[in-house]
Structures are given as structure tokens and as C-alpha cells.
Design an enzyme around this catalytic site. Structure first.
Site, short mmCIF file in Angstrom:
data_model
loop_
_atom_site.label_atom_id
_atom_site.label_comp_id
_atom_site.label_asym_id
_atom_site.label_seq_id
_atom_site.Cartn_x
_atom_site.Cartn_y
_atom_site.Cartn_z
N VAL A 1 4.02 1.17 2.39
CA VAL A 1 4.22 0.15 2.88
C VAL A 1 4.25 -1.01 2.35
O VAL A 1 3.84 -1.48 1.47
CB VAL A 1 2.68 0.10 3.67
CG1 VAL A 1 2.58 -0.88 4.87
CG2 VAL A 1 2.36 1.78 4.33
N ASP B 1 -10.80 12.38 10.57
CA ASP B 1 -10.43 12.03 9.41
C ASP B 1 -10.56 10.60 9.19
O ASP B 1 -9.58 10.02 8.32
CB ASP B 1 -9.14 12.53 9.07
CG ASP B 1 -8.79 12.99 7.43
OD1 ASP B 1 -9.87 13.07 6.79
OD2 ASP B 1 -7.60 12.92 7.05
N LYS C 1 6.32 0.69 7.32
CA LYS C 1 6.17 1.68 6.76
C LYS C 1 7.09 2.83 6.57
O LYS C 1 7.81 2.98 7.59
CB LYS C 1 5.05 2.52 7.12
CG LYS C 1 4.63 3.75 6.58
CD LYS C 1 3.06 4.07 6.98
CE LYS C 1 2.78 4.96 8.17
NZ LYS C 1 1.39 5.47 8.11
N GLY D 1 0.81 -1.30 0.11
CA GLY D 1 0.13 0.09 0.20
C GLY D 1 0.76 1.22 -0.08
O GLY D 1 2.03 1.11 0.17
N GLY E 1 0.54 5.71 0.97
CA GLY E 1 -0.50 6.77 1.47
C GLY E 1 0.39 8.16 1.22
O GLY E 1 1.25 8.08 0.68
N ALA E 2 -0.01 8.88 2.01
CA ALA E 2 0.88 10.53 1.77
C ALA E 2 2.02 10.38 2.26
O ALA E 2 2.87 11.15 1.92
CB ALA E 2 -0.27 11.55 2.67
N GLN E 3 2.34 9.58 3.46
CA GLN E 3 3.53 9.35 4.13
C GLN E 3 4.38 8.53 3.50
O GLN E 3 5.81 8.86 3.54
CB GLN E 3 3.10 8.99 5.56
CG GLN E 3 2.75 10.07 6.40
CD GLN E 3 2.30 9.26 7.62
OE1 GLN E 3 1.57 8.35 7.72
NE2 GLN E 3 2.86 9.65 8.75
N GLY E 4 4.05 7.64 2.56
CA GLY E 4 5.03 6.93 1.99
C GLY E 4 4.47 5.50 1.68
O GLY E 4 3.25 5.14 1.52
P1 AMP Z 1 -0.82 4.71 5.01
O1 AMP Z 1 0.47 5.15 4.88
O2 AMP Z 1 -0.64 4.44 6.63
O3 AMP Z 1 -2.11 5.57 4.98
O4 AMP Z 1 -1.21 3.25 4.49
C1 AMP Z 1 -1.25 2.84 3.41
C2 AMP Z 1 -1.97 1.75 3.07
O5 AMP Z 1 -1.15 0.61 3.15
C3 AMP Z 1 -3.33 1.41 3.70
O6 AMP Z 1 -4.23 1.98 3.12
C4 AMP Z 1 -3.32 -0.04 3.69
O7 AMP Z 1 -3.70 -0.58 2.52
C5 AMP Z 1 -1.75 -0.38 3.74
N1 AMP Z 1 -1.20 -0.54 5.08
C6 AMP Z 1 -0.76 0.28 5.99
N2 AMP Z 1 -0.39 -0.51 7.20
C7 AMP Z 1 -0.92 -1.51 7.10
C8 AMP Z 1 -0.94 -2.60 8.22
N3 AMP Z 1 -0.37 -2.51 9.31
N4 AMP Z 1 -1.37 -4.02 7.53
C9 AMP Z 1 -1.84 -4.12 6.08
N5 AMP Z 1 -1.84 -3.16 5.53
C10 AMP Z 1 -1.39 -1.81 5.95
#
Ligand code: AMP
Length: 402
Positions: A41, A152, A56, A34, A36-39
Site C-alpha cells: 500500500v 477476523d 493498494k 504498509g 499485507g497478505a495481498q500486497g
Molecule cells: P492491507 O493490505 O489492506 O492489509 O493493508 C496493509 C497496511 O497498509 C495496513 O495495516 C495499514 O497500515 C496500511 N493501509 C492500508 N490501507 C490504508 C489506508 N487507506 N490508509 C492508511 N493506511 C493504510
């Protein structure tokens, strides 16, 4: 302190997608899951604890105010909070050896199977839908008890496992957070933000109930309830479906916002029977028909524009659709103590943030050298599988109660 050579030997570098992860050798088999805005995963296998984990990467988290505040807040809060419906931090590290060289932070978390966006596409039965909602509410209640109001919540920040367990991934907006302008190129998802957030009003804890309502609605409908393209369109989508709010509500707005809101076309809105008709719910038996009407009743109590008339988290937990799962050890778990009371107010330069975040990471590294942060057992991850999240057709993933 560990000498430089020893430290270098502990890490290896691996390309995942467009990014390079530099991680401790104990973490192998990295796969992107995955972003997100931060980087980015990744999932990985932790050879020390013989379990799968999520890692992450926060790239230069101190690069600007928005990133820095979020990364620091997340690090501090993840360390304090210990609840089964909030993601747990297993380890934190940076491969850089000094403050001067400091670049990236890696957060190691429990690995879950999917985020809620993926689950929304599935046809959920009442048991699973209500169990997911119950867990969201438990997690939110726990954050509220610690003084953290999320504001949020969205499906991409909620993750689930195939056994229908659920965890919230992040801690939402800091009270003083910038509104995301600096987060470009990422488009900030606003679909789940409450009217009081969209309209810049004061807010209380039940701001998060609105988001749960939007998420529940999306799980029922299979599509976003209020898919606004921007702030203004977001408000249009809300009033088109729920109707123009009362005069009493308008009086709570500041003058310029009120003028705008008053000058929108008037909408009568639709009844909840029209918004969420029977065909959207499994209602093939008397039991399911009752559940469908309870689900609709909960939706209509959560999706109330005026926060003073919207139900609270506690009331939602007591609602007949949800309270079948009620377990005091989950709902009333003692709140975490947040030691840094000024967490949200902190303003620092990039250099100061770099220093603060580095110190926080260093402290975590010291604490986790001989174990895990919150004493979570090393063996619980063995059950993590790559099976898809719950669907009404798989009988093996039935929630454990009632
Ligand atoms: P984030 O950067 O925290 O917004 O995460 C982005 C995406 O990574 C999420 O929408 C999930 O699909 C995936 N993800 C993040 N953390 C986890 C985790 N602990 N277990 C499974 N998927 C994760």
C-alpha cells in the site's frame, strides 16, 4: 473503448520497495505505507481531486483461489458499502489493456494516518479509547446489517486519523474461505479470533465482539492479550487467563474438539480486576475511576468464551462506556444492499476468476471515469496530514463529542 496508445500515455511506472507500481499519472508522490497478505500500500497525491489517497496494489489477484476470492469479494463489497467507519473506495484501475494481458489491480482509497497497531503503543485516555471502540462497533454493526460477519478483525486492518476517526479496512473471512494456508509466506494473525472460530464451531454476529474485546484489552495493556503461536497455543492462552469453560460450553463442541479441550489442564482463570488492574487505566480523578470501572465491565462482557453469554454489538453500543458517543445516524445508517448473494460460495478456476475480476475492474473504471464511485466529495482529503495518531498528550485531536 479507449485506444491502446492513449491508455499507455495515462500511466507511469515507479519502484516502491521491492515492487513496481504502474499507476495513472494523476497519482503522484507515491510512498510505501504498509503491506499485507495481498500486497503493498502506498500513499499518493491525487492531482485530479487535489487530495491524498492510499493505493493498494493487488498483484495477479486471480493467481489462486484464496487471493481471487478475497480480491473479488473486497472489490464488490467496497463498492456497495458506504459508511464512515468502513474504508471507502475512490477509484479502481488496471494498467493492462486486455483480458489476456491482465495482471494487477490497483485500489484507490481514502488515506488514513496509521493503523491501530501503531495506536496501541500510545497511552490513550478514556475519551479516545471509548471513541475508537464506538467507531469500531458502528462499522461492525453496519457490516452485520448487510449480512457480512467479519470474524477476523485485527489492529492491522483498522486505520485511524489523527483526529481520532477510525475505519475498518477489510471485510474479513468469506464463509467458505480457505483458512490461509495458501497465503504463505504471510503468517496469519489469529490472536483476535473468537473461540468459536478457533474451535471450528458455528458462529453468530457477536463473534466480532470477541475481537473488539481483544483489541480493547491490547489498547489497555499495551501488549497482545492472547498471543498464541498457533491454533492450539491460542486456545491455551485463552483458558489460562479466562479459565476453563463450563461443561455447558464443552457440550457444544464436536466430539474430537471436545476430547481435545477436555484434556487440557484445568485453569481457574483470573478475575478481571487481576487481568486489568487499575494501574493500566488513567484513573487520576473520580470521573476517570468511574470510567476505568466501566471499561473493565465492558471487557468482561466482551471477553466471554461462550458466545451465547457474550454481549451483542447492540448491547456494546448501549454500554455506559460507549453510549456517550451514540449517534443514530452513525449507528443506524441504512445497510448497503449486497447484490451478489452468492459472493461467499463462488468457486472458480484461475482463468474464470481472472475474467470476473477483470470485468469488475472494467465496470468500476467506466463508472469512475467522470467522478468517484460513491459520490464522495473531492475536497475532503485536503485535511489529511502526516501528524501522528491521537495521543493523550495532544489536545488538538480531541474527538468531536460528547
Ligand atoms: P492491507 O493490505 O489492506 O492489509 O493493508 C496493509 C497496511 O497498509 C495496513 O495495516 C495499514 O497500515 C496500511 N493501509 C492500508 N490501507 C490504508 C489506508 N487507506 N490508509 C492508511 N493506511 C493504510
Amino acid at each position: 473503448m479507449m485506444n491502446r496508445n492513449k491508455r499507455e500515455k495515462e500511466y507511469y511506472s515507479i519502484d516502491v520497495g521491492d515492487s513496481t507500481f504502474m499507476v495513472l499519472k494523476r497519482y503522484q508522490n507515491l510512498r510505501p505505507i504498509g503491506s499485507g497478505a495481498q500486497g503493498i500500500v502506498c500513499s499518493a497525491y491525487d492531482h485530479n481531486f487535489e487530495r491524498n489517497v492510499a493505493i493498494k496494489k493487488l498483484s495477479r489477484p486471480f493467481q489462486n483461489q484464496t487471493h481471487a476470492k478475497r480480491a473479488y469479494r473486497e472489490l464488490v463489497l467496497m463498492k456497495c458499502v458506504n459508511h464512515k467507519n468502513i474504508i471507502g473506495l475512490l477509484n479502481v484501475f488496471t494498467p493492462q489493456k486486455t483480458l489476456e494481458e491482465f495482471q494487477d489491480v490497483y485500489l484507490v482509497m481514502e488515506l488514513m494516518d496509521a493503523n491501530l497497531c501503531q495506536v496501541i503503543q500510545m497511552e490513550l485516555d478514556h475519551e479516545r479509547l471509548s471513541y475508537l471502540l464506538y467507531q469500531m462497533l458502528c462499522g461492525i454493526k453496519h457490516l452485520h446489517a448487510a449480512g457480512i460477519i467479519h470474524r477476523d478483525l485485527k489492529p492491522s486492518n483498522i486505520v485511524v486519523k489523527s483526529d481520532c476517526t477510525l475505519k475498518i479496512l477489510d471485510f474479513g473471512l468469506a464463509r467458505t474461505a480457505a483458512t490461509g494456508l495458501l497465503m504463505t509466506p504471510y503468517v496469519v494473525t489469529r490472536y483476535y479470533r473468537a473461540p468459536e472460530v478457533i474451535l471450528g464451531m458455528g458462529y453468530q454476529a457477536n463473534v466480532d465482539v470477541w475481537s473488539v474485546g481483544c483489541i480493547m484489552a491490547e489498547m489497555v495493556r499495551g501488549s497482545v492479550l492472547f498471543p498464541g503461536t498457533d491454533h492450539i497455543d491460542q486456545w491455551n492462552k485463552v483458558i489460562e487467563q479466562l479459565g476453563t469453560p463450563s461443561q455447558e460450553f464443552l457440550m457444544k463442541l464436536n466430539q474430537s474438539v471436545r476430547t481435545y479441550v477436555e484434556n487440557r489442564p484445568r485453569y481457574a482463570g483470573y478475575s478481571f480486576e487481576k487481568l486489568f488492574p487499575d494501574v493500566l487505566f488513567p484513573a487520576d480523578s473520580e470521573h476517570n475511576k468511574l470510567k476505568a470501572s466501566q471499561a473493565r465491565d465492558l471487557l468482561c462482557k466482551m471477553l466471554v468464551i461462550d458466545a451465547s453469554k457474550r454481549i451483542s454489538v447492540d448491547e456494546a453500543l448501549q454500554h455506559p462506556y460507549i453510549n456517550v458517543w451514540y449517534d443514530p445516524t452513525e449507528v443506524e445508517a441504512p445497510p448497503p444492499a449486497i447484490t451478489d448473494k452468492q459472493l461467499d460460495e463462488r468457486e472458480h478456476t484461475v482463468e474464470e476468476w481472472k475474467d470476473f475480476i477483470y470485468k469488475e475492474v472494467f465496470e468500476c473504471e467506466e463508472r469512475t471515469k467522470n467522478g468517484v464511485i460513491k459520490g464522495q466529495p473531492a475536497s475532503i482529503g485536503a485535511a489529511v496530514s502526516s501528524t501522528p495518531p491521537p495521543s493523550s498528550s495532544s489536545s488538538s485531536s480531541t474527538p468531536p463529542r460528547p
